[in-house]
Every structure is written in C-alpha cells, then in structure tokens.
Design an enzyme around this catalytic site. Sequence first.
Site: not given
Length: 341
Positions: A127, A162, A170, A271-274
């Site tokens: 974050d 779209r 974050g 959680h892909v971001q972690r």
Amino acid sequence: MRVGVLTGGGDCPGLNAVIRAVVRKGVQDYGYDFIGFRDGWRGPLEGDTMPLDVKAVRGILPRGGTILGSSRTNPIKVDRGIERIRENLQKLEVDALVAIGGEDTLGVATRLHEHEVKVVGVPKTIDNDLGATDYTFGFDTAVNIATEAIDRLHTTAESHRRVLIVEVMGRHAGWIAIHSGMAGGANVILIPEQNFDVEEVCGWVDSRFRTNYAPIIVVAEGAIPLAGQMVTKDQTLDAFGHVKLSGIGDWLASEIEKRTGHEARTTVLGHVQRGGTPTAFDRWLATRFGFHAIDAVNAGDWGKMVALHGTDVVTVPLEAATRELKTVPPALYDEAKVLFG
Ligand code: F6P
C-alpha cells in the site's frame, strides 16, 4: 547474540529478500545466530519457531510470499500477550527481534519496545502508506502487476467499446491506484483521499467515447463516492480492527450503466497484486533494508525502523512509521487529472 525474525500482516513481494539479507549479513559480518518465528506475532506468542540459517535462505531472493509464514495475530488483544512474548523470548534465549511488517506489525513492535524488548522494524506493504519512509518494498511490484493488467484491459475496452473498471488494493491510500493508473494510461483514477462525484465520472466516460476510445477507470478499493459510504465486503473486522475492502468497482459499474447506458465491467485484481516474484526495485530495496536492519541490531538501535529517505537508508523511531497514514497529496492527484476524460 541470537536474533529472532518474523513477518506479519499481509504477505508482500520482497519479504524473503529482507530475511535473506538479514541472515546473510548477520552471520557473515556479526557472527549471529538466527531463529525464525512462524506466522507473524503468533510465533513469539506461542513459541512456534523454525531454523533460520544461511542454508535456509538460499534461493529465496526472487520468491514471493514469506518462508516464515504470516498472520494478522494481534498479541495486544490476547490475554497477557506482551508478557507471553517476553517469556518466550527469554526461554528461547532470543536477545533481539527483527519485525518485518506494516502499520499493525510495527505498532505491536512499538509496544514491545516500550516493554523493553530489543526490537528493530522493517517497513513492508504494497500500500506504500507508511509515514517516515519514501517507499515500502512490495509497492513497486503491485504497481507493475496492476499496470500490466490495465495495459491488457485496453484491448477489450476498445474492441467492445465497453467501460472497463480496474479495482486495485491500497486500503485507505490511493498510491497503487495513482501510480498504476498514470502508468497504464487510465482515463479516470479514483482514490480514497478525495471523494468522487459519480456524475463527473460519467461525464468523463461520455467524453472518452466521443473521441472514439473506450474508457478505463482505475478505482482504489477504499475510494468513496461523494454521496455515499465506503463499500466493504462485509462488516467483519480483523484482529487490528480493519474492515475487508472491495466492492466499489462493481458498485461503480452498475451506476455507470444506469446513468450512461454504456456497458461497464469490473476486474478486481485482489491478491494477484501481492503475488509472485518481486520487481528488481523491490529486491534491491528489501535487500538494503535487511542489511541496515541487522546493522541497527548490531548498533543497539532499538525501537527503530529502517526507512528510505531519497536514496539513503536511515533509521527512524518505530512510532514515526505508524503515527499517521501517508496518503496521496492533493497536488499529485491534480497533476493526474489532466489526463481524465
Ligand atoms: O495491506 C495490504 C493489503 O493487501 C491491502 O491492500 C488490502 O486491503 C488488505 O491487505 C487485504 O488483506 P487480506 O489479504 O487480509 O484480505
């Protein structure tokens, strides 16, 4: 000297790089012994340990997650939590602790320091919301993952005309949103620091379609509409009193569809971001934090946290890290707004 190491809070790319650097330098330069505590504060609370030597840290530099495990255990909420930790450290002959974590983990470290536990902190969080350090490791990896996702989503937005919404993590700070949104060429970025007007967002959506492109909106999980409340997954709180965020992306998609008639879809990165391997920057920062943390132990610099100031790693009082949330300043958000719509 025997040093205990633990990782607390959400996992974060770069944790293993810190552990490796602490152990490698601690053994090589200072001749220390190490012991790993499992699952954040649960480890010292229950005396749950694992061996931690040079062999145990071989090959872990590029690995995501943490070989020590993590948890959101809060010993302050547990009966005799602080005393139990002190007793276990004594029993295990641990002289000092290196606590790697975010606001919550370092908050506990601060309390332990007040109770004369010899502790040094290392700031981690995707974050990037900890005061007293310019960057936390893990943030750069999360931003790169989110940016790649935005790049890929442009394809579907344009092919199908779209509105595509990307909800990023974050917590109550918009750092991941603003960095990835700017890097990925988003047309709207919504952050928790500034409540947003849905009508204004719809205006940006319409103007983007008028130029024959489809809009991409990056929304931080903690973003709040002007007339409304923060959207949460449910009302349950974790041991540190945090709500589970997420849902604002879906809410926004349905509002945009209702108000503009354009199809809107949401991708929640979650959680892909972690996950996965840390970027080169995060490996570099985490490794330097590890070296300086064990130097602080050797210097007896207790109750301190390593921090990045410019390109220097320095030590600052632990409580400075958690005194206030580091949020996105209005001027930075205004800068990004030039590209909205
Ligand atoms: O603090 C890191 C973070 O990933 C936040 O961005 C997010 O709100 C939270 O942790 C999610 O926590 P958990 O994985 O426990 O649901």
